[in-house]
Design a protein around this motif. Structure first.
Motif, PDB file in Angstrom:
ATOM      1  N   SER A 111       0.832  -1.203   0.000  1.00 44.09           N
ATOM      2  CA  SER A 111       0.000   0.000   0.000  1.00 44.09           C
ATOM      3  C   SER A 111       0.868   1.255   0.000  1.00 44.09           C
ATOM      4  N   ASN A 112       0.347   2.300  -0.621  1.00 37.78           N
ATOM      5  CA  ASN A 112       0.993   3.624  -0.553  1.00 37.78           C
ATOM      6  C   ASN A 112       0.078   4.645   0.119  1.00 37.78           C
ATOM      7  N   SER A 113      -0.817   4.215   0.930  1.00 36.96           N
ATOM      8  CA  SER A 113      -1.793   5.024   1.667  1.00 36.96           C
ATOM      9  C   SER A 113      -3.061   5.315   0.880  1.00 36.96           C
ATOM     10  N   SER A 114      -2.981   5.381  -0.439  1.00 37.19           N
ATOM     11  CA  SER A 114      -4.207   5.609  -1.205  1.00 37.19           C
ATOM     12  C   SER A 114      -4.569   4.419  -2.091  1.00 37.19           C
ATOM     13  N   VAL A 115      -3.590   3.588  -2.434  1.00 42.08           N
ATOM     14  CA  VAL A 115      -3.824   2.399  -3.246  1.00 42.08           C
ATOM     15  C   VAL A 115      -3.223   1.211  -2.519  1.00 42.08           C
ATOM     16  N   SER A 116      -3.933   0.105  -2.495  1.00 41.44           N
ATOM     17  CA  SER A 116      -3.374  -1.122  -1.935  1.00 41.44           C
ATOM     18  C   SER A 116      -3.708  -2.278  -2.860  1.00 41.44           C
ATOM     19  N   THR A 117      -2.867  -3.292  -2.821  1.00 41.33           N
ATOM     20  CA  THR A 117      -3.078  -4.453  -3.676  1.00 41.33           C
ATOM     21  C   THR A 117      -2.471  -5.683  -3.028  1.00 41.33           C
ATOM     22  N   CYS A 118      -2.872  -6.823  -3.535  1.00 45.58           N
ATOM     23  CA  CYS A 118      -2.313  -8.099  -3.114  1.00 45.58           C
ATOM     24  C   CYS A 118      -2.087  -8.919  -4.375  1.00 45.58           C
ATOM     25  N   PHE A 119      -0.901  -9.510  -4.512  1.00 47.06           N
ATOM     26  CA  PHE A 119      -0.605 -10.361  -5.657  1.00 47.06           C
ATOM     27  C   PHE A 119       0.362 -11.450  -5.229  1.00 47.06           C
ATOM     28  N   GLU A 120       0.479 -12.453  -6.058  1.00 46.21           N
ATOM     29  CA  GLU A 120       1.282 -13.624  -5.735  1.00 46.21           C
ATOM     30  C   GLU A 120       2.088 -14.039  -6.958  1.00 46.21           C
ATOM     31  N   TYR A 121       3.324 -14.464  -6.730  1.00 46.93           N
ATOM     32  CA  TYR A 121       4.135 -14.979  -7.820  1.00 46.93           C
ATOM     33  C   TYR A 121       5.179 -15.946  -7.282  1.00 46.93           C
ATOM     34  N   GLU A 146       4.259 -11.964 -26.752  1.00 43.00           N
ATOM     35  CA  GLU A 146       5.109 -12.928 -27.457  1.00 43.00           C
ATOM     36  C   GLU A 146       6.118 -13.621 -26.533  1.00 43.00           C
ATOM     37  N   ASP A 147       6.390 -13.040 -25.357  1.00 41.02           N
ATOM     38  CA  ASP A 147       7.309 -13.668 -24.403  1.00 41.02           C
ATOM     39  C   ASP A 147       6.635 -14.777 -23.598  1.00 41.02           C
ATOM     40  N   ASN A 148       5.308 -14.787 -23.595  1.00 41.60           N
ATOM     41  CA  ASN A 148       4.516 -15.871 -23.003  1.00 41.60           C
ATOM     42  C   ASN A 148       4.812 -16.123 -21.522  1.00 41.60           C
ATOM     43  N   PHE A 149       4.885 -15.063 -20.725  1.00 36.36           N
ATOM     44  CA  PHE A 149       5.052 -15.201 -19.281  1.00 36.36           C
ATOM     45  C   PHE A 149       3.697 -15.152 -18.590  1.00 36.36           C
ATOM     46  N   ALA A 150       3.579 -15.857 -17.486  1.00 34.48           N
ATOM     47  CA  ALA A 150       2.328 -15.884 -16.729  1.00 34.48           C
ATOM     48  C   ALA A 150       2.078 -14.560 -16.010  1.00 34.48           C
ATOM     49  N   TYR A 151       3.148 -13.819 -15.713  1.00 35.52           N
ATOM     50  CA  TYR A 151       2.992 -12.552 -15.001  1.00 35.52           C
ATOM     51  C   TYR A 151       4.237 -11.698 -15.209  1.00 35.52           C
ATOM     52  N   TYR A 152       4.129 -10.464 -14.748  1.00 37.63           N
ATOM     53  CA  TYR A 152       5.251  -9.540 -14.756  1.00 37.63           C
ATOM     54  C   TYR A 152       5.260  -8.817 -13.428  1.00 37.63           C
ATOM     55  N   PHE A 153       6.447  -8.705 -12.815  1.00 41.09           N
ATOM     56  CA  PHE A 153       6.606  -7.979 -11.564  1.00 41.09           C
ATOM     57  C   PHE A 153       7.824  -7.074 -11.668  1.00 41.09           C
ATOM     58  N   ARG A 176       5.000  -2.604  -9.740  1.00 49.20           N
ATOM     59  CA  ARG A 176       4.135  -2.878 -10.898  1.00 49.20           C
ATOM     60  C   ARG A 176       3.943  -4.382 -10.979  1.00 49.20           C
ATOM     61  N   PHE A 177       2.703  -4.800 -11.130  1.00 49.99           N
ATOM     62  CA  PHE A 177       2.386  -6.214 -11.287  1.00 49.99           C
ATOM     63  C   PHE A 177       1.284  -6.369 -12.324  1.00 49.99           C
ATOM     64  N   SER A 178       1.469  -7.338 -13.226  1.00 50.17           N
ATOM     65  CA  SER A 178       0.449  -7.683 -14.212  1.00 50.17           C
ATOM     66  C   SER A 178       0.293  -9.194 -14.220  1.00 50.17           C
ATOM     67  N   ASN A 179      -0.958  -9.655 -14.209  1.00 54.28           N
ATOM     68  CA  ASN A 179      -1.179 -11.105 -14.274  1.00 54.28           C
ATOM     69  C   ASN A 179      -1.154 -11.618 -15.712  1.00 54.28           C
ATOM     70  N   ASN A 180      -0.995 -10.730 -16.680  1.00 53.65           N
ATOM     71  CA  ASN A 180      -0.852 -11.061 -18.112  1.00 53.65           C
ATOM     72  C   ASN A 180      -2.007 -11.884 -18.685  1.00 53.65           C
ATOM     73  N   ARG A 181      -3.159 -11.799 -18.088  1.00 50.35           N
ATOM     74  CA  ARG A 181      -4.304 -12.540 -18.620  1.00 50.35           C
ATOM     75  C   ARG A 181      -5.010 -11.719 -19.691  1.00 50.35           C
ATOM     76  N   GLU A 206      -5.406  -8.070 -14.799  1.00 50.41           N
ATOM     77  CA  GLU A 206      -5.250  -7.214 -13.624  1.00 50.41           C
ATOM     78  C   GLU A 206      -3.853  -6.610 -13.659  1.00 50.41           C
ATOM     79  N   ILE A 207      -3.790  -5.291 -13.626  1.00 49.94           N
ATOM     80  CA  ILE A 207      -2.524  -4.576 -13.631  1.00 49.94           C
ATOM     81  C   ILE A 207      -2.592  -3.519 -12.533  1.00 49.94           C
TER      82      ILE A 207
END
Length: 153
Positions: A25-35, A70-77, A95-100, A106-107
């Motif tokens: 979190s940065n006080s105004s945005v929060s997120t949860c992700f897994e890799y 084209e790199d075919n990764f499941a996610y980017y962090f 920065r996190f992207s689930n690349n779906r 979800e980015i």
């Protein structure tokens, strides 16, 4: 809400790979992700943050995966530490992207402003976390914790 990074390590093919659940979190945005990542990545992150910044335009960048289809990764962090002015003020970029495909994509991207000493403390926390003896770490502008998730209040 305050600025924080909380990471839970879920044992996965250790000592070679780790499964990490980030709550950030940065006080105004929060997120949860897994890799999943190499266990050595924790030491790499520690090394980049422990002595940051080394000069007024220093940047530390840790990336895993790719957002290019084209790199075919499941996610980017991306975890990036950078200075924001010539006086050494600093920030962490997440920065996190689930690349779906849409509509499941979800980015998230935001920055956490932090003093260099707090970023150095985060690096030391990653160094201790890299020993794979503890399952949970928590960092904020003012405090650090490493231990078991249920011990953190």
């Amino acid at each position: 809400m305050s600025n924080y990074i909380r990471i839970e390590r879920i044992p996965y093919e250790e000592p070679y790979h780790v499964q990490l659940v980030w709550n950030v979190s940065n006080s105004s945005v929060s997120t949860c992700f897994e890799y999943y990542d190499k266990a050595d990545s924790l030491k790499e992150i520690a090394g980049g943050l422990e002595n940051f910044p080394r000069h007024s335009s220093d940047v530390f960048l840790y990336e895993i995966g790719s957002e290019k289809p084209e790199d075919n990764f499941a996610y980017y962090f991306r975890l990036r530490a950078f200075t924001t002015d010539s006086r050494g003020s600093s920030a962490l970029q997440i920065r996190f992207s689930n690349n779906r495909d849409l509509p499941y994509r979800e980015i998230v991207e935001f920055c956490i402003e932090a003093e260099p000493a707090a970023i150095n403390r985060l690096g030391k926390l990653f160094r201790e976390f890299s020993n794979l003896n503890q399952e949970y770490m928590a960092w904020s502008d003012t405090e650090s914790f490493i231990g078991r998730k249920y011990e953190y209040i």
